[in-house]
Design a protein around this motif. Structure first.
Motif, PDB file in Angstrom:
ATOM      1  N   UNK A 126     -51.749  46.811  -6.419  1.00 48.90           N
ATOM      2  CA  UNK A 126     -50.695  45.965  -5.872  1.00 48.90           C
ATOM      3  C   UNK A 126     -49.488  46.058  -6.787  1.00 48.90           C
ATOM      4  N   UNK A 127     -48.826  44.920  -7.027  1.00 45.34           N
ATOM      5  CA  UNK A 127     -47.732  44.885  -7.994  1.00 45.34           C
ATOM      6  C   UNK A 127     -48.283  45.240  -9.370  1.00 45.34           C
ATOM      7  N   UNK A 128     -49.514  44.753  -9.659  1.00 45.89           N
ATOM      8  CA  UNK A 128     -50.244  45.115 -10.868  1.00 45.89           C
ATOM      9  C   UNK A 128     -51.474  45.919 -10.461  1.00 45.89           C
ATOM     10  N   UNK A 129     -52.222  46.387 -11.446  1.00 46.63           N
ATOM     11  CA  UNK A 129     -53.418  47.183 -11.200  1.00 46.63           C
ATOM     12  C   UNK A 129     -54.628  46.510 -11.823  1.00 46.63           C
ATOM     13  N   UNK A 130     -55.747  46.478 -11.093  1.00 50.10           N
ATOM     14  CA  UNK A 130     -57.000  45.978 -11.662  1.00 50.10           C
ATOM     15  C   UNK A 130     -57.689  47.129 -12.383  1.00 50.10           C
ATOM     16  N   UNK A 131     -58.115  46.862 -13.601  1.00 49.25           N
ATOM     17  CA  UNK A 131     -58.886  47.836 -14.378  1.00 49.25           C
ATOM     18  C   UNK A 131     -60.163  47.134 -14.808  1.00 49.25           C
ATOM     19  N   UNK A 132     -61.308  47.657 -14.386  1.00 51.50           N
ATOM     20  CA  UNK A 132     -62.569  47.015 -14.713  1.00 51.50           C
ATOM     21  C   UNK A 132     -63.671  47.455 -13.784  1.00 51.50           C
ATOM     22  N   UNK A 133     -64.592  46.534 -13.505  1.00 49.13           N
ATOM     23  CA  UNK A 133     -65.802  46.854 -12.752  1.00 49.13           C
ATOM     24  C   UNK A 133     -65.956  45.905 -11.571  1.00 49.13           C
ATOM     25  N   UNK A 149     -65.052  42.019 -12.876  1.00 48.01           N
ATOM     26  CA  UNK A 149     -64.776  41.715 -14.267  1.00 48.01           C
ATOM     27  C   UNK A 149     -63.863  42.787 -14.860  1.00 48.01           C
ATOM     28  N   UNK A 150     -62.747  42.370 -15.416  1.00 48.16           N
ATOM     29  CA  UNK A 150     -61.818  43.310 -16.022  1.00 48.16           C
ATOM     30  C   UNK A 150     -60.509  42.621 -16.314  1.00 48.16           C
ATOM     31  N   UNK A 151     -59.421  43.333 -16.091  1.00 46.70           N
ATOM     32  CA  UNK A 151     -58.118  42.716 -16.278  1.00 46.70           C
ATOM     33  C   UNK A 151     -57.088  43.336 -15.363  1.00 46.70           C
ATOM     34  N   UNK A 152     -56.029  42.575 -15.151  1.00 46.31           N
ATOM     35  CA  UNK A 152     -54.877  43.092 -14.416  1.00 46.31           C
ATOM     36  C   UNK A 152     -53.906  43.633 -15.456  1.00 46.31           C
ATOM     37  N   UNK A 172     -74.567  48.060  -6.006  1.00 50.23           N
ATOM     38  CA  UNK A 172     -73.655  49.158  -6.279  1.00 50.23           C
ATOM     39  C   UNK A 172     -72.622  48.736  -7.301  1.00 50.23           C
ATOM     40  N   UNK A 173     -71.938  49.709  -7.862  1.00 52.48           N
ATOM     41  CA  UNK A 173     -70.912  49.434  -8.869  1.00 52.48           C
ATOM     42  C   UNK A 173     -69.774  50.429  -8.698  1.00 52.48           C
ATOM     43  N   UNK A 174     -68.564  49.892  -8.748  1.00 57.28           N
ATOM     44  CA  UNK A 174     -67.370  50.727  -8.774  1.00 57.28           C
ATOM     45  C   UNK A 174     -66.657  50.426 -10.080  1.00 57.28           C
ATOM     46  N   UNK A 183     -49.796  48.109 -19.877  1.00 60.26           N
ATOM     47  CA  UNK A 183     -49.630  46.772 -20.454  1.00 60.26           C
ATOM     48  C   UNK A 183     -50.544  45.750 -19.781  1.00 60.26           C
ATOM     49  N   UNK A 184     -51.233  44.950 -20.604  1.00 64.35           N
ATOM     50  CA  UNK A 184     -52.122  43.886 -20.136  1.00 64.35           C
ATOM     51  C   UNK A 184     -51.311  42.762 -19.490  1.00 64.35           C
ATOM     52  N   UNK A 185     -51.811  42.223 -18.369  1.00 63.08           N
ATOM     53  CA  UNK A 185     -51.165  41.093 -17.696  1.00 63.08           C
ATOM     54  C   UNK A 185     -52.041  39.841 -17.789  1.00 63.08           C
ATOM     55  N   UNK A 186     -53.291  39.922 -17.320  1.00 62.33           N
ATOM     56  CA  UNK A 186     -54.187  38.763 -17.353  1.00 62.33           C
ATOM     57  C   UNK A 186     -55.632  39.205 -17.154  1.00 62.33           C
ATOM     58  N   UNK A 187     -56.580  38.356 -17.583  1.00 59.05           N
ATOM     59  CA  UNK A 187     -58.007  38.624 -17.360  1.00 59.05           C
ATOM     60  C   UNK A 187     -58.361  38.368 -15.901  1.00 59.05           C
ATOM     61  N   UNK A 188     -59.396  39.070 -15.426  1.00 64.01           N
ATOM     62  CA  UNK A 188     -59.913  38.852 -14.077  1.00 64.01           C
ATOM     63  C   UNK A 188     -61.419  38.683 -14.176  1.00 64.01           C
ATOM     64  N   UNK A 189     -61.937  37.560 -13.676  1.00 61.63           N
ATOM     65  CA  UNK A 189     -63.383  37.378 -13.561  1.00 61.63           C
ATOM     66  C   UNK A 189     -63.657  36.575 -12.292  1.00 61.63           C
TER      67      UNK A 189
END
Length: 196
Positions: A126-133, A149-152, A172-174, A183-189
Motif C-alpha cells: 500500500x502506501x507502506x509495505x508489510x515485511x514479515x510473516x 507478525x512483522x512491521x510496516x 501455511x506460511x507466507x 525505513x521502519x514505520x510501525x510494528x504489526x501483530x
C-alpha cells in the motif's frame, strides 16, 4: 441533626469514592484505540474462471500463468465448485501497509459457503509495505486462523514465498521480505480467526 449531616456526608463521600474507583477500573480495562489493525472482506461465489481472472488482474499476469499458480498440474474446469477471495487490508496505527489475498475453494451450495482449501496467497504493498510473516491455518470447522507478525516500512519491492495449497487442519506460511533496506514505520501483530 449534626449526626445526620455527618452520616450523609460519609455516605456521599463513600459513594464518590466508589464511583471514582469504578471509573478508574473501566478506564484500565478499556481496549486500545485500534486493536484489530486489519479489515477483512470476502468476495464469494466466484467460478473457477472468475478466480483466475481476479488473480491475473491483481498480479498483472496472464490468465495462463494465473491458472498455473492456482491449479498446478493439469487444469480442468469444475462446474459446481465455487471459489472466493478473502482480502485483508493491513492498517496498523492507521497506516496503509498493503493487502493480502487468500484465493480459496469453498464448499458447494447456495445458502452456506465454507472454506475447503486455501489455494494461493498474494500480497500487494500500500502506501507502506508489510515485511514479515503471515501464518495461517484452515480450521476443520471452517474459520481461517491467521497470525501476522512483522512491521510496516516505507514502500519498497518485496519477495514473497508461496506454500502449497492448505486444506482443513493444515497450516501455511507466507514470508514477505524486502528486496532492499527500508525505513521502519510501525510494528504489526495480528492474531485472529476469520469465519467465511
Amino acid at each position: 441533626m449534626g449526626k445526620i449531616k455527618t452520616g450523609l456526608l460519609v455516605i456521599v463521600a463513600g459513594l464518590f469514592v466508589f464511583l471514582s474507583a469504578g471509573s478508574v477500573t473501566a478506564a484500565t480495562v478499556s481496549a486500545p484505540s485500534n486493536p484489530e489493525q486489519i479489515s477483512l472482506t470476502a468476495y464469494p461465489t466466484l467460478t473457477q474462471e472468475e478466480l483466475v481472472a481476479v488473480l491475473a488482474k491483481q498480479e498483472k499476469i496472464s490468465r495462463k500463468t494465473a491458472r498455473r499458480r492456482l491449479f498446478p498440474g493439469k487444469y480442468s474446469p469444475v462446474d459446481k465448485t465455487t471459489f472466493a477471495v478473502i482480502q485483508g487490508e493491513l492498517q496498523p496505527g492507521n497506516q496503509d501497509a498493503g493487502s493480502f489475498y487468500f484465493y480459496c475453494r469453498t464448499s458447494e451450495g447456495e445458502l452456506f459457503h465454507g472454506l475447503k482449501e486455501v489455494l494461493y496467497v498474494t500480497y500487494q504493498s500500500g502506501t507502506d509495505t508489510f515485511i514479515g510473516v503471515i501464518d495461517y491455518m484452515l480450521l476443520p470447522d471452517g474459520p481461517v486462523h491467521m497470525t501476522i507478525n512483522g512491521n510496516a516500512a516505507a514502500r519498497t519491492t518485496t519477495k514473497a514465498t508461496q506454500p502449497k495449497p492448505v486444506g482443513p487442519g493444515q497450516a501455511g506460511r507466507v514470508q514477505i521480505k524486502a528486496k532492499r533496506a527500508t525505513d521502519f514505520v510501525t510494528d504489526v501483530f495480528i492474531d485472529r480467526d476469520y469465519l467465511f
